[in-house]
Motif scaffolding. Structure first.
Motif, PDB file in Angstrom:
ATOM      1  N   VAL A   5       0.864  -1.175   0.000  1.00 30.70           N
ATOM      2  CA  VAL A   5       0.000   0.000   0.000  1.00 30.70           C
ATOM      3  C   VAL A   5       0.902   1.227   0.000  1.00 30.70           C
ATOM      4  O   VAL A   5       1.826   1.325   0.811  1.00 30.70           O
ATOM      5  N   ILE A   6       0.630   2.152  -0.924  1.00 28.92           N
ATOM      6  CA  ILE A   6       1.488   3.335  -1.018  1.00 28.92           C
ATOM      7  C   ILE A   6       1.243   4.288   0.148  1.00 28.92           C
ATOM      8  O   ILE A   6       0.158   4.317   0.731  1.00 28.92           O
ATOM      9  N   TYR A   7       2.269   5.060   0.469  1.00 30.71           N
ATOM     10  CA  TYR A   7       2.158   6.118   1.465  1.00 30.71           C
ATOM     11  C   TYR A   7       3.080   7.247   1.040  1.00 30.71           C
ATOM     12  O   TYR A   7       4.049   7.039   0.319  1.00 30.71           O
ATOM     13  N   GLU A   8       2.746   8.464   1.483  1.00 28.21           N
ATOM     14  CA  GLU A   8       3.492   9.639   1.055  1.00 28.21           C
ATOM     15  C   GLU A   8       4.276  10.303   2.176  1.00 28.21           C
ATOM     16  O   GLU A   8       4.942  11.299   1.952  1.00 28.21           O
ATOM     17  N   SER A   9       4.156   9.783   3.386  1.00 28.59           N
ATOM     18  CA  SER A   9       4.883  10.370   4.511  1.00 28.59           C
ATOM     19  C   SER A   9       5.062   9.313   5.591  1.00 28.59           C
ATOM     20  O   SER A   9       4.399   8.277   5.592  1.00 28.59           O
ATOM     21  N   ARG A  10       5.937   9.610   6.520  1.00 31.53           N
ATOM     22  CA  ARG A  10       6.117   8.692   7.656  1.00 31.53           C
ATOM     23  C   ARG A  10       4.877   8.662   8.531  1.00 31.53           C
ATOM     24  O   ARG A  10       4.585   7.651   9.162  1.00 31.53           O
ATOM     25  N   LEU A  11       4.160   9.770   8.546  1.00 27.94           N
ATOM     26  CA  LEU A  11       2.918   9.812   9.312  1.00 27.94           C
ATOM     27  C   LEU A  11       1.889   8.838   8.730  1.00 27.94           C
ATOM     28  O   LEU A  11       1.224   8.107   9.452  1.00 27.94           O
ATOM     29  N   GLU A  12       1.789   8.820   7.400  1.00 26.25           N
ATOM     30  CA  GLU A  12       0.892   7.863   6.748  1.00 26.25           C
ATOM     31  C   GLU A  12       1.373   6.429   6.980  1.00 26.25           C
ATOM     32  O   GLU A  12       0.561   5.528   7.185  1.00 26.25           O
ATOM     33  N   LEU A  13       2.689   6.221   6.964  1.00 26.52           N
ATOM     34  CA  LEU A  13       3.231   4.894   7.240  1.00 26.52           C
ATOM     35  C   LEU A  13       2.855   4.441   8.649  1.00 26.52           C
ATOM     36  O   LEU A  13       2.459   3.291   8.856  1.00 26.52           O
ATOM     37  N   ALA A  14       2.942   5.352   9.610  1.00 26.37           N
ATOM     38  CA  ALA A  14       2.565   5.018  10.985  1.00 26.37           C
ATOM     39  C   ALA A  14       1.103   4.587  11.050  1.00 26.37           C
ATOM     40  O   ALA A  14       0.757   3.608  11.731  1.00 26.37           O
TER      41      ALA A  14
END
Length: 89
Positions: A5-14
């Motif tokens: 699943v794609i994410y654009e920031s570490r916050l989204e990764l968290a």
């Protein structure tokens, strides 16, 4: 099949890690659709970060740092989401 699943920031990764380990979450879809609404006479468009398919139904998720939540452009974009769907970190 489990896909990336794609994410654009570490916050989204968290947020993704949090949801990935939640047994109620069956599927995660990144940037699932365009929301378009009118807020105070202005057309607002927003693509949510994630759509979660859970045992209890669908959850639309927008991920923003808490320091950005009070900005007018962010408030307008997230007016299309319910408060419990916005992930603040």
């Amino acid at each position: 099949m489990r896909d990336h699943v794609i994410y654009e920031s570490r916050l989204e990764l968290a947020r993704l890690l949090f949801d990935d380990f939640d047994p109620a979450v069956r599927r995660i879809v990144a940037q699932p659709f365009l929301l378009k609404t009118e807020v105070e006479g202005q057309v607002r468009k927003h693509i949510p970060d994630y759509l979660l398919v859970t045992d209890d139904g669908l959850v639309v998720v927008g991920v923003k740092p808490s320091r950005r939540v009070t900005r007018p452009e962010v408030v307008g974009c997230h007016a299309t989401l319910s408060p419990e769907s916005v992930c603040l970190m």
